[in-house]
Design a protein around this motif. Structure first.
Motif, mmCIF file in Angstrom:
data_model
loop_
_atom_site.group_PDB
_atom_site.id
_atom_site.type_symbol
_atom_site.label_atom_id
_atom_site.label_comp_id
_atom_site.label_asym_id
_atom_site.label_seq_id
_atom_site.Cartn_x
_atom_site.Cartn_y
_atom_site.Cartn_z
ATOM 1 N N GLY A 137 -93.000 -4.157 17.904
ATOM 2 C CA GLY A 137 -91.736 -4.573 18.511
ATOM 3 C C GLY A 137 -91.844 -4.871 19.996
ATOM 4 N N ILE A 138 -93.000 -5.428 20.421
ATOM 5 C CA ILE A 138 -93.187 -5.762 21.834
ATOM 6 C C ILE A 138 -93.463 -7.255 21.971
ATOM 7 N N ALA A 139 -93.342 -7.750 23.199
ATOM 8 C CA ALA A 139 -93.592 -9.165 23.465
ATOM 9 C C ALA A 139 -95.083 -9.466 23.375
ATOM 10 N N HIS A 140 -95.415 -10.736 23.119
ATOM 11 C CA HIS A 140 -96.817 -11.126 23.135
ATOM 12 C C HIS A 140 -96.955 -12.547 23.668
ATOM 13 N N VAL A 141 -98.116 -12.812 24.258
ATOM 14 C CA VAL A 141 -98.463 -14.148 24.735
ATOM 15 C C VAL A 141 -99.877 -14.446 24.265
ATOM 16 N N THR A 142 -100.097 -15.641 23.725
ATOM 17 C CA THR A 142 -101.408 -15.992 23.177
ATOM 18 C C THR A 142 -102.130 -17.005 24.051
ATOM 19 N N PHE A 143 -103.450 -17.087 23.864
ATOM 20 C CA PHE A 143 -104.316 -18.069 24.518
ATOM 21 C C PHE A 143 -104.174 -18.030 26.039
ATOM 22 N N GLU A 157 -101.133 -17.152 32.661
ATOM 23 C CA GLU A 157 -101.274 -18.602 32.538
ATOM 24 C C GLU A 157 -101.783 -18.880 31.130
ATOM 25 N N ARG A 158 -100.970 -19.550 30.358
ATOM 26 C CA ARG A 158 -101.277 -19.776 28.940
ATOM 27 C C ARG A 158 -101.722 -21.218 28.713
ATOM 28 N N GLU A 159 -102.835 -21.359 28.012
ATOM 29 C CA GLU A 159 -103.366 -22.693 27.720
ATOM 30 C C GLU A 159 -102.739 -23.250 26.445
ATOM 31 N N HIS A 160 -102.406 -24.536 26.482
ATOM 32 C CA HIS A 160 -101.963 -25.213 25.259
ATOM 33 C C HIS A 160 -102.532 -26.625 25.255
ATOM 34 N N GLU A 161 -102.180 -27.414 24.272
ATOM 35 C CA GLU A 161 -102.827 -28.710 24.073
ATOM 36 C C GLU A 161 -102.631 -29.672 25.241
ATOM 37 N N GLU A 162 -101.526 -29.543 25.962
ATOM 38 C CA GLU A 162 -101.237 -30.494 27.022
ATOM 39 C C GLU A 162 -101.452 -29.923 28.422
ATOM 40 N N GLY A 163 -102.024 -28.723 28.522
ATOM 41 C CA GLY A 163 -102.266 -28.153 29.842
ATOM 42 C C GLY A 163 -102.042 -26.652 29.853
ATOM 43 N N TYR A 164 -101.309 -26.191 30.858
ATOM 44 C CA TYR A 164 -101.054 -24.754 31.009
ATOM 45 C C TYR A 164 -99.583 -24.518 31.306
ATOM 46 N N GLU A 165 -99.122 -23.328 30.945
ATOM 47 C CA GLU A 165 -97.788 -22.908 31.337
ATOM 48 C C GLU A 165 -97.855 -21.494 31.893
ATOM 49 N N VAL A 166 -97.080 -21.228 32.926
ATOM 50 C CA VAL A 166 -97.065 -19.926 33.574
ATOM 51 C C VAL A 166 -95.863 -19.149 33.059
ATOM 52 N N LEU A 167 -96.116 -17.942 32.567
ATOM 53 C CA LEU A 167 -95.067 -17.128 31.969
ATOM 54 C C LEU A 167 -95.058 -15.742 32.590
#
Length: 262
Positions: A137-143, A157-167
């Motif tokens: 029951g906790i949050a998670h962030v992948t990659f 800083e999370r990697e995805h197909e089009e770049g990165y996003e900061v969360l």
């Protein structure tokens, strides 16, 4: 800061063998290694410990031989290791595996960050980490490629197909990491290896975790492998050798036209 790292001992990918009857991996006599992405997770944990203080505990589910993987983690600098091992866990899919690991983490009680490799190289599902977070029951962030902690928040800083996003994610949280977080995890030291060889690794069984047996191993696995086969090798392609690029392109187009592809 209390950091938990989930690691898996996996067969060397060049030596994988499948039991044709049970459709499960044959581990006996097969060289095993620590899942490479999990080493990135452990290195991240050790760097966070060096920066913010705390303890690093590694947890693995597997047969008794998985102690060797945990000893390697201790030699790298982990403070404590726990092996979750019981015949009742055998044949578990990702859901049953994550349920069991979550029960072990719940038994540990205190944790701020749980780190996992993005996926295991034997299954490549990338499911266990997020499923552990759901069970807890906790949050998670992948990659994740970068991690910084500010108070009770982790900025990643999370990697995805089009770049990165900061969360920003509130702790406690589970984070799965990719190789670019730290390309070369540290090697075990001689002093660390000697200490690891003397260390007592706790082994927790199903009885120790107080879990429902119907959710363990094959019984708790809704995913069933129906058939496993080795795909046929592809034939070698055609190499076009011409004096100029233009001539090579003309030859390629001619062949594609003859084959009615274009």
């Amino acid at each position: 800061m209390e950091i938990i790292v989930c690691v898996k001992q996996v067969p060397d990918t060049t030596e994988i063998k499948i039991d044709p009857v049970t459709n499960t991996l044959i581990r006996q006599g097969v060289p095993s290694i620590v899942n490479p992405f999990d080493k990135n997770a452990l290195e991240a944990a050790l760097q966070l410990k060096a920066q913010y203080g705390g303890n690093v505990t590694v947890v693995s589910m597997g047969p008794p031989q998985a102690k060797e993987a945990l000893k390697e983690c201790l030699a790298m600098g982990a403070d404590k290791a726990i092996l979750v091992s019981d015949r009742a866990f055998g044949g578990a899919d990702t859901l049953a595996t994550s349920y069991t690991l979550a029960a072990a983490i719940r038994k540990l009680d205190k944790y701020d960050i749980i780190l996992c490799g993005k996926q295991a190289i034997d299954g490549d599902t990338a499911q266990v980490g997020p499923e552990i977070a759901e069970h807890l029951g906790i949050a998670h962030v992948t990659f994740v490629a970068k991690i910084a902690v500010e108070g009770h928040t982790a900025k990643v800083e999370r990697e995805h197909e089009e770049g990165y996003e900061v969360l920003a994610v509130k702790l406690p949280a589970l984070i799965t990491v990719i190789k670019t977080l730290n390309y070369e995890p540290r090697y075990p030291t001689v002093k660390g290896s000697m200490k690891a060889n003397r260390a007592e690794i706790a082994v927790w069984t199903a009885a120790d975790l107080c879990v429902a047996e119907t959710q363990l191993g094959l019984k708790g696995s809704p995913t069933q492998v129906r058939r496993i086969f080795t795909p046929p090798q592809r034939g070698q392609g055609i190499v076009i050798q011409k004096d100029t690029v233009g001539e090579a392109v003309d030859e390629l187009l001619a062949k594609l036209t003859d084959a009615k592809i274009v």
